[in-house]
Design a protein around this motif. Structure first.
Motif, PDB file in Angstrom:
ATOM      1  N   ASP A 298       0.848  -0.605   0.315  1.00  0.00           N
ATOM      2  CA  ASP A 298      -0.268  -0.071  -0.065  1.00  0.00           C
ATOM      3  C   ASP A 298       0.752   1.255   0.077  1.00  0.00           C
ATOM      4  O   ASP A 298       2.037   1.639   1.126  1.00  0.00           O
ATOM      5  CB  ASP A 298      -0.534  -0.034   1.122  1.00  0.00           C
ATOM      6  CG  ASP A 298      -2.090   0.718   1.356  1.00  0.00           C
ATOM      7  OD1 ASP A 298      -1.352   2.070   0.906  1.00  0.00           O
ATOM      8  OD2 ASP A 298      -3.338   0.945   1.150  1.00  0.00           O
ATOM      9  N   ARG A 300       0.330   3.838   1.228  1.00  0.00           N
ATOM     10  CA  ARG A 300       0.323   4.899   2.139  1.00  0.00           C
ATOM     11  C   ARG A 300       1.760   4.160   3.316  1.00  0.00           C
ATOM     12  O   ARG A 300       1.344   4.477   4.874  1.00  0.00           O
ATOM     13  CB  ARG A 300      -1.581   4.426   3.116  1.00  0.00           C
ATOM     14  CG  ARG A 300      -1.759   5.247   2.472  1.00  0.00           C
ATOM     15  CD  ARG A 300      -3.600   4.966   2.434  1.00  0.00           C
ATOM     16  NE  ARG A 300      -3.999   4.316   1.840  1.00  0.00           N
ATOM     17  CZ  ARG A 300      -4.919   3.095   1.772  1.00  0.00           C
ATOM     18  NH1 ARG A 300      -6.247   4.480   2.628  1.00  0.00           N
ATOM     19  NH2 ARG A 300      -5.788   2.654   1.717  1.00  0.00           N
ATOM     20  N   ILE A 303       4.179   6.000   4.969  1.00  0.00           N
ATOM     21  CA  ILE A 303       3.811   7.422   5.416  1.00  0.00           C
ATOM     22  C   ILE A 303       3.009   7.022   6.584  1.00  0.00           C
ATOM     23  O   ILE A 303       3.492   7.675   7.562  1.00  0.00           O
ATOM     24  CB  ILE A 303       3.011   7.705   4.344  1.00  0.00           C
ATOM     25  CG1 ILE A 303       3.197   8.393   3.259  1.00  0.00           C
ATOM     26  CG2 ILE A 303       2.319   9.236   5.380  1.00  0.00           C
ATOM     27  CD1 ILE A 303       2.358   8.374   2.085  1.00  0.00           C
ATOM     28  N   ILE A 304       2.751   6.016   6.870  1.00  0.00           N
ATOM     29  CA  ILE A 304       1.692   5.756   8.237  1.00  0.00           C
ATOM     30  C   ILE A 304       2.724   4.997   8.872  1.00  0.00           C
ATOM     31  O   ILE A 304       2.859   5.633  10.050  1.00  0.00           O
ATOM     32  CB  ILE A 304       0.877   4.988   8.549  1.00  0.00           C
ATOM     33  CG1 ILE A 304      -0.286   5.762   7.300  1.00  0.00           C
ATOM     34  CG2 ILE A 304       0.703   4.180   9.791  1.00  0.00           C
ATOM     35  CD1 ILE A 304      -1.471   4.209   7.413  1.00  0.00           C
ATOM     36  N   ASP A 381      -8.542   8.960   1.418  1.00  0.00           N
ATOM     37  CA  ASP A 381      -7.969   8.906   2.010  1.00  0.00           C
ATOM     38  C   ASP A 381      -6.336   8.924   1.924  1.00  0.00           C
ATOM     39  O   ASP A 381      -5.659   9.517   2.274  1.00  0.00           O
ATOM     40  CB  ASP A 381      -7.824   7.055   3.143  1.00  0.00           C
ATOM     41  CG  ASP A 381      -7.168   7.110   4.466  1.00  0.00           C
ATOM     42  OD1 ASP A 381      -6.916   7.725   5.198  1.00  0.00           O
ATOM     43  OD2 ASP A 381      -5.957   5.983   3.442  1.00  0.00           O
ATOM     44  N   LEU A 382      -6.220   8.449   0.415  1.00  0.00           N
ATOM     45  CA  LEU A 382      -4.991   8.646   0.362  1.00  0.00           C
ATOM     46  C   LEU A 382      -4.284  10.063  -0.101  1.00  0.00           C
ATOM     47  O   LEU A 382      -3.369  10.668  -0.009  1.00  0.00           O
ATOM     48  CB  LEU A 382      -5.085   7.841  -1.476  1.00  0.00           C
ATOM     49  CG  LEU A 382      -4.874   6.551  -1.837  1.00  0.00           C
ATOM     50  CD1 LEU A 382      -5.461   5.766  -3.384  1.00  0.00           C
ATOM     51  CD2 LEU A 382      -3.663   5.421  -0.835  1.00  0.00           C
ATOM     52  N   LEU A 385      -3.929  11.536   3.526  1.00  0.00           N
ATOM     53  CA  LEU A 385      -2.205  11.149   3.656  1.00  0.00           C
ATOM     54  C   LEU A 385      -0.743  11.494   2.472  1.00  0.00           C
ATOM     55  O   LEU A 385       0.013  11.463   2.310  1.00  0.00           O
ATOM     56  CB  LEU A 385      -1.820   9.643   3.754  1.00  0.00           C
ATOM     57  CG  LEU A 385      -2.254   8.724   4.673  1.00  0.00           C
ATOM     58  CD1 LEU A 385      -4.122   9.248   5.676  1.00  0.00           C
ATOM     59  CD2 LEU A 385      -2.008   7.800   5.607  1.00  0.00           C
ATOM     60  N   VAL A 387      -0.290  11.372  -0.689  1.00  0.00           N
ATOM     61  CA  VAL A 387       0.666  10.339  -1.360  1.00  0.00           C
ATOM     62  C   VAL A 387       0.378  10.600  -2.757  1.00  0.00           C
ATOM     63  O   VAL A 387      -0.360  11.274  -3.200  1.00  0.00           O
ATOM     64  CB  VAL A 387      -0.520   8.682  -1.217  1.00  0.00           C
ATOM     65  CG1 VAL A 387      -0.507   7.752  -2.517  1.00  0.00           C
ATOM     66  CG2 VAL A 387      -0.567   7.879   0.226  1.00  0.00           C
TER      67      VAL A 387
END
Length: 499
Positions: A298, A300, A303-304, A381-382, A385, A387
């Motif tokens: 993914d 993310r 990033i997470i 959500d992308l 964040l 992305v």
């Protein structure tokens, strides 16, 4: 952030020193606290206590249950459902009833006193939100018999069933939506206190509709009676709800030196000790969120989970602890998108609204509609964040190839919702509604070193929380049974098929 300041103001008569003892009061300190205040000076405290005390505490104790995080200590209580989980030393109850709810009650009263229905509405929305979090973790709660801003506090309040609590939640939200459409002589942000929506009442209406959609969606196992699941009502609430990331309900942090100026789960935040490492389940899910034979990460993930270790990104098994391993073997929990000092606390987001809609459409067999809402939720959500566009486009195209309208199912929806709702206690509601199914959440397993004295069966999972020990001391006549063998294992009302 001014959480402690506003807590003390809100409870200046209830508790003279912001004591942690729940309802540790006497007859001289149970009077209302609203006699000489104006609502514009109370709205910030009401918002910040909703997120900074109630939601934070509701999330802190269950990050091991929802398996976002793993503690470095073996069989840690929230990881293996031991100690505080079985003795009632879990403080969402105190944070809700002593700190957060009194602020909302006073805001409602002050709004009425100053003929400002917008403030009354905000108080009702926040009150509904707190009641919702609390009943979802405990089941039966106190609603009408708690502090109301007008009467002396009752330290032996009566409990209502979760079904009745849900009716109260929906009533408060409907009343608030109507009141936000009335004229008011005082703007919500005249003193800069509306730290959610800067005084925009239409955004508050969309927030209220989104909360309504969330709680209507919890009724997925109810098939009859006056609280039966209604997919069309859910979809209507979603369409009237949060419709862009610009409307996400979030509490921002400035990242200062003080604990309450930082995201609670960031380094130096007051909950950082509970989030030492990301869990194996969460990291592995981000490594292969589409459950493909040949895994595709993914976008993310990095990033997470900001810290790669030898072997890449590595999570820690929930409940196992480091068990002699060096701390550097696992990806640390602090510093990512959700756990940096300036990371917000998200109450409810555009992506969640779209995933709620996707589930409702799926349940009414509108697969094209379900997939369209699902994809919008992922994209939201992308974008939240940040992305990069190239990675986001590739990921969305992959969804079209691997899922699309023909293969959309609850697992795809709930996995993406799980990722998007990181650190939100709402995730525990979803996991229970989905019966902790590994078919829905691939790779999900019970914690290591789980409390076998209470959960001996391999298919037994925690279902609710113990009431606080001090509530039991003061109000044992009214509260439901607090035997851990019953409390922790009995599904709450919305998680049963009865009416």
């Amino acid at each position: 952030m001014k959480i402690l300041k506003y807590t003390c103001i809100a409870l200046a008569v209830i508790a003279t020193s912001c004591s942690d003892d729940y309802f540790d009061v006497n007859s001289s300190v149970t009077a209302p606290t609203t006699s000489s205040l104006a609502p514009q000076f109370r709205i910030q405290g009401a918002i910040e206590n909703t997120t900074g005390t109630a939601q934070y505490r509701g999330a802190r104790e269950i990050i091991g249950v929802t398996q976002y995080a793993a503690h470095h200590t073996r069989a840690y209580e929230s990881n293996s459902w031991t100690n505080g989980f079985t003795t009632g030393r879990y403080f969402l109850w105190q944070n809700a009833y002593v700190y957060a709810l009194p602020n909302t009650a006073d805001l409602i009263v002050l709004g009425k006193k100053h003929n400002a229905p917008n403030y009354t509405a905000v108080g009702k929305i926040l009150r509904a939100y707190i009641f919702g979090m609390t009943t979802d973790q405990y089941g039966d709660i106190v609603t009408e018999d708690t502090y109301d801003g007008e009467s002396n506090m009752n330290i032996t309040p009566k409990f209502v069933t979760q079904k009745e609590a849900y009716k109260t939640i929906f009533r408060l939200l409907d009343e608030a939506i109507a009141e936000l459409q009335l004229p008011s002589p005082i703007g919500l942000n005249v003193e800069g206190g509306d730290v959610l929506y800067d005084g925009d009442q239409q955004k508050w209406i969309r927030f209220a509709q989104s909360i309504k959609a969330r709680y209507l969606n919890h009724l997925s196992k109810k098939t009859s009676g006056d609280m039966a699941y209604d997919a069309d009502a859910i979809i209507a609430a979603c369409e009237a709800g949060i419709n862009s990331n610009a409307l996400n309900a979030q509490q921002d942090f400035v990242g200062g030196e003080a604990e309450n100026q930082r995201q609670p789960f960031a380094e130096g935040g007051y909950g950082s000790s509970r989030f030492r490492y990301f869990s194996t389940f969460f990291v592995n899910l981000l490594k292969n969120p589409l459950n493909l034979a040949v895994p595709i990460e993914d976008p993310r993930l990095t990033i997470i989970v900001p810290e790669a270790v030898d072997g890449g990104y590595v999570g820690l098994d929930v409940g196992r602890g480091l068990d002699g391993d060096p701390p550097t073997k696992y990806s640390a929990g602090n510093g990512g998108f959700y756990t940096s000092p300036t990371a917000p606390t998200y109450m409810l987001t555009y992506s969640e609204v779209k995933f709620i809609e996707a589930e409702a459409r799926f349940r009414k067999n509108d697969l094209p509609g379900a997939y369209a809402a699902f994809k919008q939720g992922v994209q939201a959500d992308l974008e939240k964040l940040n992305v990069p566009t190239v990675e986001m486009t590739a990921y969305l195209e992959l969804l079209d190839i691997e899922i699309g309208p023909t293969n959309i199912d609850l697992s795809a929806i709930m996995i993406q919702k799980y990722i998007a709702n990181m650190l939100n206690p709402e995730t525990w509601v979803d996991m229970r509604r989905m019966d902790y199914s590994a078919n829905i959440y691939p790779g999900l397993q019970r914690p290591v070193n789980v409390n076998l004295d209470i959960f001996p069966g391999n298919d037994e999972w925690i279902q609710a929380m113990m009431y606080e020990y001090n509530e039991e001391d003061r109000n044992y006549v009214n509260m439901p049974t607090n035997d851990p063998l019953i409390r922790l294992k009995t599904p709450v009302w919305w998680n049963t098929s009865d009416q």
